[in-house]
Write an enzyme that holds these catalytic residues in place. Sequence first.
Site, PDB file in Angstrom:
ATOM      1  N   ASP A  62      40.604  68.087  15.464  1.00 24.02           N
ATOM      2  CA  ASP A  62      40.754  67.783  16.895  1.00 24.02           C
ATOM      3  C   ASP A  62      40.798  66.249  16.964  1.00 24.02           C
ATOM      4  OD1 ASP A  62      40.494  69.242  19.728  1.00 24.02           O
ATOM      5  OD2 ASP A  62      39.319  67.419  19.879  1.00 24.02           O
ATOM      6  N   TRP A  91      52.441  62.555  18.562  1.00 23.30           N
ATOM      7  CA  TRP A  91      53.522  62.434  17.572  1.00 23.30           C
ATOM      8  C   TRP A  91      54.388  63.699  17.524  1.00 23.30           C
ATOM      9  CZ3 TRP A  91      53.199  65.417  12.893  1.00 23.30           C
ATOM     10  CH2 TRP A  91      54.242  65.175  12.000  1.00 23.30           C
ATOM     11  N   GLY A 109      48.359  59.859  18.671  1.00 20.29           N
ATOM     12  CA  GLY A 109      47.801  60.599  17.533  1.00 20.29           C
ATOM     13  C   GLY A 109      48.712  61.739  17.129  1.00 20.29           C
ATOM     14  N   GLY A 140      48.696  58.549  24.470  1.00 23.46           N
ATOM     15  CA  GLY A 140      48.179  58.753  23.118  1.00 23.46           C
ATOM     16  C   GLY A 140      49.245  58.476  22.071  1.00 23.46           C
ATOM     17  N   LYS A 185      33.991  75.490  18.954  1.00 27.33           N
ATOM     18  CA  LYS A 185      34.330  74.054  18.894  1.00 27.33           C
ATOM     19  C   LYS A 185      33.165  73.337  18.241  1.00 27.33           C
ATOM     20  CE  LYS A 185      37.764  71.427  20.136  1.00 27.33           C
ATOM     21  NZ  LYS A 185      39.180  71.771  20.350  1.00 27.33           N
ATOM     22  N   VAL A 225      48.955  64.845  18.040  1.00 28.59           N
ATOM     23  CA  VAL A 225      49.546  65.682  19.084  1.00 28.59           C
ATOM     24  C   VAL A 225      50.694  64.935  19.771  1.00 28.59           C
ATOM     25  CG1 VAL A 225      49.084  66.814  21.289  1.00 28.59           C
ATOM     26  CG2 VAL A 225      47.443  67.026  19.403  1.00 28.59           C
TER      27      VAL A 225
END
Length: 446
Positions: free
Chosen positions: A164, A242, A238, A236, A124, A240
């Site tokens: 991310d 969506w 964003g 959220g 990461k 993900v």
Amino acid sequence: MNVSKIMADLERKHPGESEYLQAVREVLESIEEVYNQHPEFEKAKIVERIVEPDRIFTFRVTWVDDQGEVQTNLGYRVQFNSAIGPYKGGIRFHKAVNPSMLKFLGFEQTFKNALTTLPMGGGKGGSDFDPVGKSPAEIMRFCQAFMTELWQNIGVDTDIPAGDVGCGGREIGFLNGMYQKLARKYHTGVLTGKGMTWGGSILRPEATGFGALYFTEHMLKKANKSLRGARIAISGFGNVAWGAATKATELGAKVIALSGPDGVCLNPEGMTPEKLAFMLELRASNKNVVAPFAEKFPDATFIPGKKAWSVPCDIALPCAFQNELNGDDAAELLKNGTWCVAEVSNMGCTPEAIHAFQQAGILFAPGKAVNAGGVATSGLEMTQNCMHLSWAGAEVDEKLHFIMQSIHEACVKYGQQPDGHIDYVKGANIAGFMKVAEAMLEQGII
Ligand code: 2IT
């Protein structure tokens, strides 16, 4: 293994790294029993080794903003574990990024990637750069400066970053452009989440959300329930969120709430193609507010300061950030009759929230299983890049389906409890851990 002793050692070595310590504790508590049935793991000190990253790169990222002012951020890449393949995992651009956050994400990624069935180790990276309010030109200059430092430490068969939070297709484009310029290497597979004309996989943008809904479908089917007609609250807006909202709608559920840091939008009529498209506009505007959704669509209502978990729903899908759903939120959801929570964000629920869901006996599945379709599709993108070809969307979707089904089966295999119910947290943690632990064992003490 003695979890308390290992945790006490880690807390002493890494004081204040709360997210990292939280993620490690959850996994160790899940695997303790199985681990203790394997003296060969204990002898090779697998746990002591698996909880520490192989290495961390920390670097300074200096760039110039639109006012001509010099800005300095911190950049990181955590190469966590390479036992089953090259390091693989996203890059997070968010003002709160620090080593603890990236170590928790790298640790989770290691087990998540193991669950995908593909040969990828865990990694990461990211920066405390805050994309909110930045212009596209500033984003480009920052990404270029970030890659100027990172490029020597990544590569097609060493470490393959992706996006991310705060790092989407646009940012991956800037990062890839600079990588090629610096490295003079033009293999398309050094980053994933690329655009369709330069090596990207059709469906990667949708994959995390789609995969999450495929997993949820399997979980519901096993419990004789269905998505059809279910009311879903999503946090959220964003990439993900969506993908999840799109697939949930397609599968016959109704997305009745979307939230942002500014509040929640009630959306009782559910999603339409226009609403889904507008979510992408909201994300791209870099303002990090959801209120304009209710300004644009008259059937939606914005409630400032409230979370998605205040809205009565059947299924809750955290799709934003770690620890975004706490014990109080869990109590509110349970009071409102929510019967399924699938974490789509990494470690979206606090330990108190998970405990409350498990005590109440509702369906709960952890992020490392639910959201693994994102990195799995990154793995498929890498495969296509190495073969120098591109699969059609339907082929990628079929493979994603199969992978999510395999992950669900692995969770059931390792999470089946004597009373018949399935502990998906245990199942995901044990399945991921066993694979990485066996790979480490067979490759010696290194
Ligand atoms: O948390 C994640 O799994 C991601 N951000 C995706 C990582 C990837 O390499 O696609």
